[in-house]
Motif scaffolding. Structure first.
Motif: not given
Length: 70
Positions: A49-56
């Motif tokens: 979730k943290k990684i996807m927030k950054a990637l988005r």
């Protein structure tokens, strides 16, 4: 060059490194390094979730399935 996961290849292409992603996500560099290089490693849901927030923030169209086999 070391082998890369799908996430690692995407971040290389975008000009990001382990340190930058660690700063963006608040995750430990060792965790990011494992995710970056080991395509068979599946992190916890909270980590994804943290990684996807950054990637988005880089590309809003990115989906979890683009990087993780879950």
């Amino acid at each position: 060059m070391a082998k890369r996961s799908k996430l690692g290849r995407f971040l290389d292409k975008e000009g990001y490194n382990i340190t930058k992603l660690a700063q963006m996500t608040g995750l430990n560099k060792n965790t990011i390094s494992k995710i970056y290089t080991d395509s068979s490693y599946v992190p916890s849901g909270a980590t994804i979730k943290k990684i996807m927030k950054a990637l988005r923030s880089l590309d809003p169209s990115k989906k979890t399935e683009d990087f993780f086999d879950i």
